[in-house]
Motif scaffolding. Structure first.
Motif, PDB file in Angstrom:
ATOM      1  N   VAL A  87       0.834  -1.197   0.000  1.00  0.00           N
ATOM      2  CA  VAL A  87       0.000   0.000   0.000  1.00  0.00           C
ATOM      3  C   VAL A  87       0.874   1.254   0.000  1.00  0.00           C
ATOM      4  N   ALA A  88       1.777   1.345   0.961  1.00  0.00           N
ATOM      5  CA  ALA A  88       2.626   2.532   1.091  1.00  0.00           C
ATOM      6  C   ALA A  88       3.839   2.483   0.162  1.00  0.00           C
ATOM      7  N   LEU A  89       4.131   1.300  -0.396  1.00  0.00           N
ATOM      8  CA  LEU A  89       5.300   1.084  -1.247  1.00  0.00           C
ATOM      9  C   LEU A  89       6.601   1.513  -0.571  1.00  0.00           C
ATOM     10  N   THR A  90       6.702   1.184   0.698  1.00  0.00           N
ATOM     11  CA  THR A  90       7.917   1.443   1.459  1.00  0.00           C
ATOM     12  C   THR A  90       8.576   0.124   1.825  1.00  0.00           C
ATOM     13  N   VAL A  91       9.898   0.149   1.918  1.00  0.00           N
ATOM     14  CA  VAL A  91      10.643  -1.049   2.278  1.00  0.00           C
ATOM     15  C   VAL A  91      10.433  -1.337   3.755  1.00  0.00           C
ATOM     16  N   GLN A  92       9.915  -2.510   4.057  1.00  0.00           N
ATOM     17  CA  GLN A  92       9.715  -2.936   5.445  1.00  0.00           C
ATOM     18  C   GLN A  92      10.975  -3.595   5.986  1.00  0.00           C
ATOM     19  N   GLN A  93      11.601  -4.408   5.140  1.00  0.00           N
ATOM     20  CA  GLN A  93      12.819  -5.117   5.519  1.00  0.00           C
ATOM     21  C   GLN A  93      13.655  -5.344   4.273  1.00  0.00           C
ATOM     22  N   GLY A  94      14.940  -5.463   4.470  1.00  0.00           N
ATOM     23  CA  GLY A  94      15.842  -5.770   3.377  1.00  0.00           C
ATOM     24  C   GLY A  94      16.844  -6.802   3.822  1.00  0.00           C
ATOM     25  N   GLY A  95      17.418  -7.484   2.875  1.00  0.00           N
ATOM     26  CA  GLY A  95      18.393  -8.506   3.219  1.00  0.00           C
ATOM     27  C   GLY A  95      18.993  -9.140   1.986  1.00  0.00           C
ATOM     28  N   ALA A  96      19.294 -10.419   2.098  1.00  0.00           N
ATOM     29  CA  ALA A  96      19.969 -11.140   1.030  1.00  0.00           C
ATOM     30  C   ALA A  96      19.275 -12.472   0.762  1.00  0.00           C
ATOM     31  N   TRP A  97      19.546 -13.014  -0.405  1.00  0.00           N
ATOM     32  CA  TRP A  97      19.045 -14.335  -0.754  1.00  0.00           C
ATOM     33  C   TRP A  97      20.148 -15.070  -1.517  1.00  0.00           C
ATOM     34  N   ASP A  98      20.037 -16.387  -1.582  1.00  0.00           N
ATOM     35  CA  ASP A  98      20.992 -17.190  -2.340  1.00  0.00           C
ATOM     36  C   ASP A  98      20.361 -18.537  -2.650  1.00  0.00           C
ATOM     37  N   LEU A  99      20.897 -19.193  -3.658  1.00  0.00           N
ATOM     38  CA  LEU A  99      20.462 -20.541  -4.012  1.00  0.00           C
ATOM     39  C   LEU A  99      21.453 -21.543  -3.431  1.00  0.00           C
ATOM     40  N   LEU A 100      20.939 -22.597  -2.820  1.00  0.00           N
ATOM     41  CA  LEU A 100      21.767 -23.641  -2.227  1.00  0.00           C
ATOM     42  C   LEU A 100      21.368 -24.988  -2.802  1.00  0.00           C
ATOM     43  N   ASP A 101      22.178 -25.987  -2.570  1.00  0.00           N
ATOM     44  CA  ASP A 101      21.864 -27.376  -2.965  1.00  0.00           C
ATOM     45  C   ASP A 101      21.496 -27.494  -4.437  1.00  0.00           C
ATOM     46  N   ASN A 102      22.345 -26.959  -5.319  1.00  0.00           N
ATOM     47  CA  ASN A 102      22.087 -27.029  -6.766  1.00  0.00           C
ATOM     48  C   ASN A 102      20.735 -26.438  -7.145  1.00  0.00           C
ATOM     49  N   SER A 103      20.429 -25.280  -6.592  1.00  0.00           N
ATOM     50  CA  SER A 103      19.190 -24.534  -6.873  1.00  0.00           C
ATOM     51  C   SER A 103      17.937 -25.235  -6.365  1.00  0.00           C
ATOM     52  N   LYS A 104      18.069 -26.097  -5.370  1.00  0.00           N
ATOM     53  CA  LYS A 104      16.909 -26.788  -4.809  1.00  0.00           C
ATOM     54  C   LYS A 104      16.433 -26.151  -3.513  1.00  0.00           C
ATOM     55  N   THR A 105      17.246 -25.247  -2.949  1.00  0.00           N
ATOM     56  CA  THR A 105      16.903 -24.578  -1.710  1.00  0.00           C
ATOM     57  C   THR A 105      17.147 -23.083  -1.866  1.00  0.00           C
ATOM     58  N   LEU A 106      16.233 -22.296  -1.363  1.00  0.00           N
ATOM     59  CA  LEU A 106      16.344 -20.844  -1.414  1.00  0.00           C
ATOM     60  C   LEU A 106      16.619 -20.336  -0.005  1.00  0.00           C
ATOM     61  N   TYR A 107      17.775 -19.688   0.171  1.00  0.00           N
ATOM     62  CA  TYR A 107      18.102 -19.067   1.447  1.00  0.00           C
ATOM     63  C   TYR A 107      17.610 -17.628   1.392  1.00  0.00           C
ATOM     64  N   ILE A 108      16.799 -17.235   2.365  1.00  0.00           N
ATOM     65  CA  ILE A 108      16.264 -15.873   2.436  1.00  0.00           C
ATOM     66  C   ILE A 108      16.587 -15.314   3.807  1.00  0.00           C
ATOM     67  N   ASP A 109      17.111 -14.089   3.826  1.00  0.00           N
ATOM     68  CA  ASP A 109      17.381 -13.401   5.082  1.00  0.00           C
ATOM     69  C   ASP A 109      16.711 -12.037   5.030  1.00  0.00           C
ATOM     70  N   LEU A 110      15.518 -11.962   5.596  1.00  0.00           N
ATOM     71  CA  LEU A 110      14.762 -10.710   5.682  1.00  0.00           C
ATOM     72  C   LEU A 110      14.515 -10.359   7.151  1.00  0.00           C
ATOM     73  N   GLY A 111      15.516 -10.548   7.971  1.00  0.00           N
ATOM     74  CA  GLY A 111      15.341 -10.254   9.386  1.00  0.00           C
ATOM     75  C   GLY A 111      14.782 -11.437  10.141  1.00  0.00           C
ATOM     76  N   LYS A 112      14.224 -11.181  11.309  1.00  0.00           N
ATOM     77  CA  LYS A 112      13.741 -12.247  12.194  1.00  0.00           C
ATOM     78  C   LYS A 112      12.575 -13.036  11.617  1.00  0.00           C
ATOM     79  N   THR A 113      11.661 -12.374  10.943  1.00  0.00           N
ATOM     80  CA  THR A 113      10.423 -13.047  10.551  1.00  0.00           C
ATOM     81  C   THR A 113      10.553 -13.927   9.315  1.00  0.00           C
TER      82      THR A 113
END
Length: 151
Positions: A87-113
């Motif tokens: 709605v507000a188009l504001t960033v709530q959280q930011g972080g990083a992502w990566d592919l693991l296990d030959n692209s079978k797992t997605l690592y997401i780091d967007l804070g605690k939640t």
């Protein structure tokens, strides 16, 4: 005539036995293809299901899992990820992502939640299904986060 029928049956059987079964997969098989699908558009959690595909009522979910529904998730090619308020188009959280296990797992780091390794159950341009272990009252239960393009 009987010999002819038997001979035709044998040829058809041999032909069918030699046909290769084509395996159809919705999930991209290379890291570049997976990255392309992830970064094409923003994603939003559409529903959360149990491992049998039954939708779990949103009101029964823990608070931290309910927060998944409230943001659009943008995966960028530079391996950054942003959670935006739609709605507000504001960033709530930011972080990083990566592919693991030959692209079978997605690592997401967007804070605690929204942090951890999420095995990819299904990924195509129309739907992403990630396996998630939620903790509720000290109990772990596995669910699928069903995401759709947020466009």
């Amino acid at each position: 005539m009987k010999k002819w029928s038997v001979l035709c049956f044998v040829f058809v059987s041999i032909f069918l036995a030699n046909c290769k079964k084509v395996e159809v997969t919705d999930t991209p098989t290379t890291p570049d293809a997976t990255i392309s699908v992830l970064t094409t558009n923003p994603w939003k959690v559409n529903k959360i299901t149990d491992l049998n595909g039954n939708t779990i009522d949103k009101n029964l979910l823990p608070t931290e899992v309910k927060s998944f529904f409230e943001v659009y998730i943008y995966f960028k090619e530079d391996k950054t990820v942003r959670a935006l308020d739609p709605v507000a188009l504001t960033v709530q959280q930011g972080g990083a992502w990566d592919l693991l296990d030959n692209s079978k797992t997605l690592y997401i780091d967007l804070g605690k939640t929204f942090k951890g390794n999420y095995p990819i159950n299904k990924l195509d341009r129309a739907r992403m299904s990630l396996r998630h272990t939620a903790v509720y009252s000290g109990l772990n239960f596995d669910v699928f986060l069903e995401l759709v393009p947020a466009i």
